[in-house]
Scaffold this motif. Structure first.
Motif, PDB file in Angstrom:
ATOM      1  N   LEU A 231       0.724  -1.209   0.168  1.00 21.63           N
ATOM      2  CA  LEU A 231      -0.006  -0.025   0.108  1.00 21.63           C
ATOM      3  C   LEU A 231       0.961   1.205   0.182  1.00 21.63           C
ATOM      4  CD1 LEU A 231      -2.898  -1.054   2.557  1.00 21.63           C
ATOM      5  CD2 LEU A 231      -2.760  -1.100   0.051  1.00 21.63           C
ATOM      6  N   PRO A 232       0.273   2.385  -0.362  1.00 22.07           N
ATOM      7  CA  PRO A 232       1.081   3.838  -0.404  1.00 22.07           C
ATOM      8  C   PRO A 232       2.218   3.855   0.824  1.00 22.07           C
ATOM      9  CG  PRO A 232      -0.970   4.010  -1.331  1.00 22.07           C
ATOM     10  CD  PRO A 232      -1.052   2.811  -0.857  1.00 22.07           C
ATOM     11  N   ASP A 233       1.578   3.475   2.063  1.00 26.32           N
ATOM     12  CA  ASP A 233       2.230   4.001   3.352  1.00 26.32           C
ATOM     13  C   ASP A 233       3.045   2.866   3.819  1.00 26.32           C
ATOM     14  OD1 ASP A 233       0.069   2.352   3.969  1.00 26.32           O
ATOM     15  OD2 ASP A 233      -0.142   3.498   5.766  1.00 26.32           O
TER      16      ASP A 233
ATOM     17  N   SER B 273      -2.228   6.305  10.731  1.00 29.07           N
ATOM     18  CA  SER B 273      -1.680   7.638  11.062  1.00 29.07           C
ATOM     19  C   SER B 273      -2.436   8.718  10.720  1.00 29.07           C
ATOM     20  CB  SER B 273      -0.231   8.040  10.378  1.00 29.07           C
ATOM     21  OG  SER B 273      -0.555   7.803   8.887  1.00 29.07           O
ATOM     22  N   GLN B 274      -3.741   8.459  10.013  1.00 26.08           N
ATOM     23  CA  GLN B 274      -4.630   9.360   9.562  1.00 26.08           C
ATOM     24  C   GLN B 274      -5.814   9.485  10.526  1.00 26.08           C
ATOM     25  OE1 GLN B 274      -6.120   9.641   5.687  1.00 26.08           O
ATOM     26  NE2 GLN B 274      -4.149   8.645   4.838  1.00 26.08           N
ATOM     27  N   ASP B 275      -5.778   8.636  11.785  1.00 22.64           N
ATOM     28  CA  ASP B 275      -6.604   8.788  12.854  1.00 22.64           C
ATOM     29  C   ASP B 275      -6.038   9.757  13.962  1.00 22.64           C
ATOM     30  OD1 ASP B 275      -8.036   8.444  15.012  1.00 22.64           O
ATOM     31  OD2 ASP B 275      -7.960   6.306  15.275  1.00 22.64           O
TER      32      ASP B 275
ATOM     33  N   HIS C 212      -1.775  12.144  19.454  1.00 23.66           N
ATOM     34  CA  HIS C 212      -1.477  12.488  20.813  1.00 23.66           C
ATOM     35  C   HIS C 212      -1.083  11.036  21.576  1.00 23.66           C
ATOM     36  CE1 HIS C 212      -2.855  12.957  24.776  1.00 23.66           C
ATOM     37  NE2 HIS C 212      -3.356  11.967  25.025  1.00 23.66           N
ATOM     38  N   ASP C 213      -1.558  10.072  21.067  1.00 26.49           N
ATOM     39  CA  ASP C 213      -1.141   8.631  21.757  1.00 26.49           C
ATOM     40  C   ASP C 213      -1.540   7.487  21.027  1.00 26.49           C
ATOM     41  OD1 ASP C 213       0.160   6.580  23.158  1.00 26.49           O
ATOM     42  OD2 ASP C 213      -1.252   6.765  24.814  1.00 26.49           O
ATOM     43  N   SER C 214      -0.920   6.720  19.934  1.00 31.15           N
ATOM     44  CA  SER C 214      -1.497   5.896  19.147  1.00 31.15           C
ATOM     45  C   SER C 214      -1.871   4.616  19.726  1.00 31.15           C
ATOM     46  CB  SER C 214      -0.073   5.434  18.013  1.00 31.15           C
ATOM     47  OG  SER C 214       0.850   5.257  18.381  1.00 31.15           O
TER      48      SER C 214
ATOM     49  N   ALA D 271      -5.700   4.337  19.670  1.00 24.53           N
ATOM     50  CA  ALA D 271      -6.296   4.307  18.483  1.00 24.53           C
ATOM     51  C   ALA D 271      -7.278   3.136  18.335  1.00 24.53           C
ATOM     52  CB  ALA D 271      -5.578   4.240  17.268  1.00 24.53           C
ATOM     53  N   ALA D 272      -8.284   3.546  17.800  1.00 19.89           N
ATOM     54  CA  ALA D 272      -9.625   2.481  17.698  1.00 19.89           C
ATOM     55  C   ALA D 272      -8.883   1.035  16.890  1.00 19.89           C
ATOM     56  CB  ALA D 272     -10.901   2.872  17.213  1.00 19.89           C
ATOM     57  N   ASP D 273      -8.241   1.452  15.933  1.00 16.19           N
ATOM     58  CA  ASP D 273      -7.865   0.204  15.156  1.00 16.19           C
ATOM     59  C   ASP D 273      -6.241  -0.325  15.460  1.00 16.19           C
ATOM     60  OD1 ASP D 273      -6.216   2.450  14.037  1.00 16.19           O
ATOM     61  OD2 ASP D 273      -6.606   1.839  11.979  1.00 16.19           O
ATOM     62  N   LEU D 274      -5.732   0.099  16.695  1.00 23.24           N
ATOM     63  CA  LEU D 274      -4.392  -0.436  16.893  1.00 23.24           C
ATOM     64  C   LEU D 274      -4.593  -1.937  16.845  1.00 23.24           C
ATOM     65  CD1 LEU D 274      -1.758  -0.045  18.374  1.00 23.24           C
ATOM     66  CD2 LEU D 274      -3.046  -0.099  20.639  1.00 23.24           C
ATOM     67  N   ARG D 275      -3.283  -2.348  16.309  1.00 20.32           N
ATOM     68  CA  ARG D 275      -3.040  -3.736  16.176  1.00 20.32           C
ATOM     69  C   ARG D 275      -1.491  -3.981  16.426  1.00 20.32           C
ATOM     70  NH1 ARG D 275      -6.811  -2.778  12.037  1.00 20.32           N
ATOM     71  NH2 ARG D 275      -8.884  -4.017  12.198  1.00 20.32           N
ATOM     72  N   ALA D 276      -1.438  -5.336  16.996  1.00 15.27           N
ATOM     73  CA  ALA D 276      -0.102  -5.999  17.134  1.00 15.27           C
ATOM     74  C   ALA D 276       0.566  -6.446  15.787  1.00 15.27           C
ATOM     75  CB  ALA D 276       0.280  -6.783  18.479  1.00 15.27           C
TER      76      ALA D 276
END
Length: 399
Positions: free
Chosen positions: A31-33, A113-115, A120-122, A125-130
């Motif tokens: 993907l682009p990022d 990163s667009q959330d 503030h603190d990733s 984030a609602a979609d934080l994944r390990a």
């Protein structure tokens, strides 16, 4: 990677060697990022063990959920691994700060990163994944796919296998102890560290000493106690003195031993073992003290006497992973030679299952590494003069 067939039931040894296999899977389009990394070395973390045991839930559920927005991840195989060191070989069109040929280490937080909250603190984030646990294409493979915001420069004095073993555990310990998001340890704080020669604990001890705190390490054998003292932890408790920590009598004995060693109760308790120790942790923390927890390797259903929490104004701090800035800070400490890798053993990629089994059965100290595309151990050092100044004895202490 491992295949989609669970083994074992409750009460049966869920041997991870039955699930983890080495084989070929296609490399996905970027993907682009995203960045494609040629992996030189990786490491085993406890989430690798959880995945291969299909606990607490099968990680294929994570991949299916992610697959609703990114179908590349929803596959019948799961490429594991939340640590890696390697070389950038390709980048998506939106990647600005990384280019092919750069030597890197990976960080485990996979976020959008667009959330807005990530700025503030990733970790909120609602979609934080390990990465490599709740996503596919992790570090236990010849090539890994990461977001650009997961990369940091490889410390120049470390070998590939040394560089690959630190980031998940060291950054998690940093957030727990040092960060404004954790316990905010200050100079002179007494910190009780469970599993002090393990992956998390060994970095916790170093961070406490480095920050002017007083670590009290808990280990399970005389050999581990000796290793801990070589790491610079003066105060060591052999857990075998306290066979059962499930009642207040045992908690009082543990508290008395801590006071005998350092003269006072802990300001901070560094918790990650969970069910077996949590009641004791809440009890022994000083009045107004903190228990900071990032996991529950011995079980999630904790029991503790809440009177010792509310009547003595203690607090429990939940901590999960580390954000990009926290990872940057701990990588800087590693690169400066202030925090050292705790690598104890290295396996070839073909023996990843055996490496994970060693962690599953607690037959290890520190971190267990996996050599991937590096031809042999000892490669990847770019600044031998700095390595010599730091010293092989410190860098190879856990070997």
């Amino acid at each position: 990677m491992f295949g989609k067939t669970p083994h074992g039931t409750d009460g049966v040894d869920k041997d991870v060697r039955r699930s983890i296999r080495v084989g070929e899977v296609p490399v996905p389009e970027l993907l682009p990022d995203e960045v494609l990394v040629q992996v030189m070395a990786s490491a085993i973390n406890f989430n690798t063990v959880w995945t291969a045991m299909f606990e607490p839930i099968p990680s294929f559920a994570f991949l299916e959920r992610l697959g609703r927005t990114d179908p590349r991840h929803d596959l019948p195989t799961h490429v594991l691994g939340s640590d890696a060191s390697g070389v950038v070989v390709a980048t998506g069109e939106a990647v600005r700060h990384w280019r092919p040929g750069q030597k890197v280490v990976t960080t485990p937080a996979y976020v959008d990163s667009q959330d807005p909250i990530t700025h503030h603190d990733s970790m909120l984030a609602a979609d934080l994944r390990a990465w490599g646990f709740e996503t596919n294409f992790g570090g236990l493979a010849e090539y890994a796919v990461v977001k650009a915001t997961q990369l940091l420069p490889k410390p120049t004095h470390l070998t590939w296998e040394e560089a690959a073993c630190s980031m998940l555990c060291a950054s998690t310990a940093y957030r727990m102890l040092v960060s404004d998001n954790g316990a905010r340890m200050k100079q002179g704080d007494v910190v009780l560290i469970w599993g002090a020669t393990g992956g998390l604990g060994s970095y916790g001890v170093q961070l406490v000493r480095n920050g002017g705190g007083i670590p009290v390490g808990v280990v399970g054998s005389e050999a581990k106690a000796a290793l801990l003292k070589r790491l610079g932890c003066e105060h060591v408790i052999d857990r075998s003195q306290f066979e059962h920590l499930d009642d207040e009598k045992a908690w009082r004995a543990l508290g008395a031993e801590i006071r005998r060693l350092v003269g006072e109760d802990p300001d901070i308790v560094f918790e990650h073992t969970g069910k077996e120790t949590f009641g004791a942790s809440v009890y022994v923390a000083r009045k107004g003290g903190k228990v900071v927890t990032c996991g529950s390797s011995s079980g999630y259903a904790h029991e503790y006497d809440n009177r010792h929490l509310w009547m003595k104004l203690k607090s429990i701090i939940g901590s999960h992973g580390a954000n990009y800035q926290e990872c940057h800070e701990v990588n800087r400490l590693i690169d400066k030679g202030m925090i050292h890798p705790t690598l104890s053993a290295v396996y070839p990629l073909e023996e990843t299952a055996q490496a994970a089994r060693a962690v599953q059965t607690n037959r290890h100290v520190g971190k267990v590494g996996v050599l991937v595309q590096a031809e042999r151990e000892g490669l990847g050092v770019d600044d031998p003069a700095k390595r010599a100044r730091i010293g092989e004895e410190r860098l190879r202490l856990f070997r």
